[in-house]
Design a protein around this motif. Structure first.
Motif, PDB file in Angstrom:
ATOM      1  N   THR A   1       0.826  -1.219   0.000  1.00 60.42           N
ATOM      2  CA  THR A   1       0.000   0.000   0.000  1.00 60.42           C
ATOM      3  C   THR A   1       0.853   1.258   0.000  1.00 60.42           C
ATOM      4  OG1 THR A   1      -0.178  -0.026   2.432  1.00 60.42           O
ATOM      5  CG2 THR A   1      -1.921  -1.125   1.183  1.00 60.42           C
TER       6      THR A   1
ATOM      7  N   VAL B   1      -8.536   3.776   5.459  1.00 57.85           N
ATOM      8  CA  VAL B   1      -8.261   2.415   4.990  1.00 57.85           C
ATOM      9  C   VAL B   1      -8.521   1.407   6.116  1.00 57.85           C
ATOM     10  CG1 VAL B   1      -6.450   0.837   4.216  1.00 57.85           C
ATOM     11  CG2 VAL B   1      -6.667   3.097   3.166  1.00 57.85           C
TER      12      VAL B   1
ATOM     13  N   TYR C   1      -9.318  -0.338  -1.955  1.00 60.69           N
ATOM     14  CA  TYR C   1      -8.288  -0.224  -2.979  1.00 60.69           C
ATOM     15  C   TYR C   1      -8.090  -1.582  -3.643  1.00 60.69           C
ATOM     16  CZ  TYR C   1      -5.191  -2.423   0.465  1.00 60.69           C
ATOM     17  OH  TYR C   1      -4.625  -3.297   1.373  1.00 60.69           O
TER      18      TYR C   1
ATOM     19  N   GLU D   1      -5.119  -3.813  -6.035  1.00 59.09           N
ATOM     20  CA  GLU D   1      -3.750  -3.888  -6.535  1.00 59.09           C
ATOM     21  C   GLU D   1      -3.651  -4.934  -7.635  1.00 59.09           C
ATOM     22  OE1 GLU D   1      -1.423  -2.600  -2.435  1.00 59.09           O
ATOM     23  OE2 GLU D   1      -1.750  -4.747  -2.848  1.00 59.09           O
TER      24      GLU D   1
END
Length: 339
Positions: free
Chosen positions: A122, A299, A306, A308
């Motif tokens: 992150t 978060v 999010y 990735e």
């Protein structure tokens, strides 16, 4: 102990989209750290659109990568050897080692990471440069107010997705623009009020339905046809933070047709628009600590989601990078260099 670093170097400057022949795979012995330096093993490499600009020698905000040099990039690395009192072997740090398996860096340029606070990847995305770009650009330039409409292009990317979610936390109506049904579905999952597909061929109509009252803040990541569709929907006093222009990064000539600059400037004048380009590091001195506090909390609390897009193997970096520039990524693009 001596180490050999595998590296991707810039072999030639691309004309248009980067091609395999623009990159050179190399191996070099790693220099031992001097006082104030540490030797690092790269674990994760960030791939970002700005790197395309660094491959060019055109005038820009940052010095280009010289032909023959290692490609630049942020990295999450393990400290192997330290000649600094600030770091010790075994620590995980955020640095700028570039496209290589080992690097020697100044300790003053590194930031220690705590794997117990958040996944270390992150630091390359939502809690790193892309997340801070979204936070600073939206809040400092966009200045969104409750009840306003905020639109963002490339909305499933690490910057765009954060922009939309932060705007939602600030009480705004959010319009996300992405390419393809899968990405549109993800925007709906993130809580965007409207999710539009710029590949559908009717973006102008979609915007008219999604933002009947116009757009107050447009966070620009793309330019090109998306920007042209957005312009008529901008309200008086609308703010446009200009973060990126991905649609033109591989362009080799100006677009055909009449000069559109007079029409754009006329609209800026008539509607009192604010168009403000920015580079995130200009806000670091005044906003970065607030970002780490706010985004870290959002978060942890699940208020900011999010995604990735991680690919294993440094050898695949050029192909993944080229695909990302063409919209082939889904979330923050990362190369896993070592476990």
């Amino acid at each position: 102990m001596s180490y050999t670093s595998q590296q991707w170097r810039l072999q030639s400057r691309p004309h248009g989209a980067p091609k395999p022949e623009n990159f050179l795979w190399d191996e070099q012995s790693v220099r031992e750290p001097r006082d104030g330096e540490v030797l690092l093993r790269t674990r994760y490499l960030s791939l970002d659109p700005y790197m395309r600009g660094r491959m060019s020698d055109a005038e820009s905000y940052a010095k280009p990568v010289e032909v023959g040099d290692v490609m630049v990039g942020a990295t999450v690395s393990e400290v192997l050897e330290s000649r600094s009192p600030d770091f010790e072997p075994g620590q995980t740090v955020l640095g700028y080692g570039g496209w290589q398996t080992f690097s020697t860096e100044r300790a003053s340029t590194l930031r220690a990471l705590d794997p117990d606070e958040a996944p270390v990847t992150t630091a390359l995305g939502v809690l790193g440069m892309p997340g801070f770009t979204a936070y600073a650009g939206l809040l400092a330039i966009g200045n969104p107010q409750p009840g306003e409409t905020v639109a963002v292009a490339a909305a499933t990317g690490p910057v765009g997705s954060a922009v939309g979610q932060i705007a939602k936390l600030k009480g705004c109506r959010t319009v996300g623009i992405a390419g393809g049904p899968e990405k549109v579905a993800y925007l709906e999952e993130l809580g965007f009020d409207a999710a539009l597909d710029h590949r559908s061929g009717d973006l102008v109509e979609q915007l008219r339905s999604a933002a009947p009252g116009g757009i107050d803040v447009y966070f620009e990541n793309v330019g090109g046809a998306v920007f042209e569709a957005i312009l008529p929907r901008l309200n008086t006093f609308a703010r446009v933070p200009v973060c990126g222009l991905a649609a033109s990064y591989n362009a080799t000539e100006l677009p055909e047709g009449p000069d559109r600059a007079p029409a754009l400037m006329g609209l800026v004048l008539r509607k009192s628009l604010t168009l403000r380009g920015f580079i995130q590091n200009e806000f670091v001195p005044t906003m970065f600590e607030d970002f780490l506090r706010d985004m870290g909390a959002w978060v942890r609390e699940g208020k900011i989601q999010y995604r990735e897009d991680i690919t294993a193997g440094l050898d695949r970096a050029p192909e993944v990078f080229t695909s990302m520039l063409d919209g082939g990524n889904f979330g923050k693009t990362i190369i896993e260099v070592s476990g």
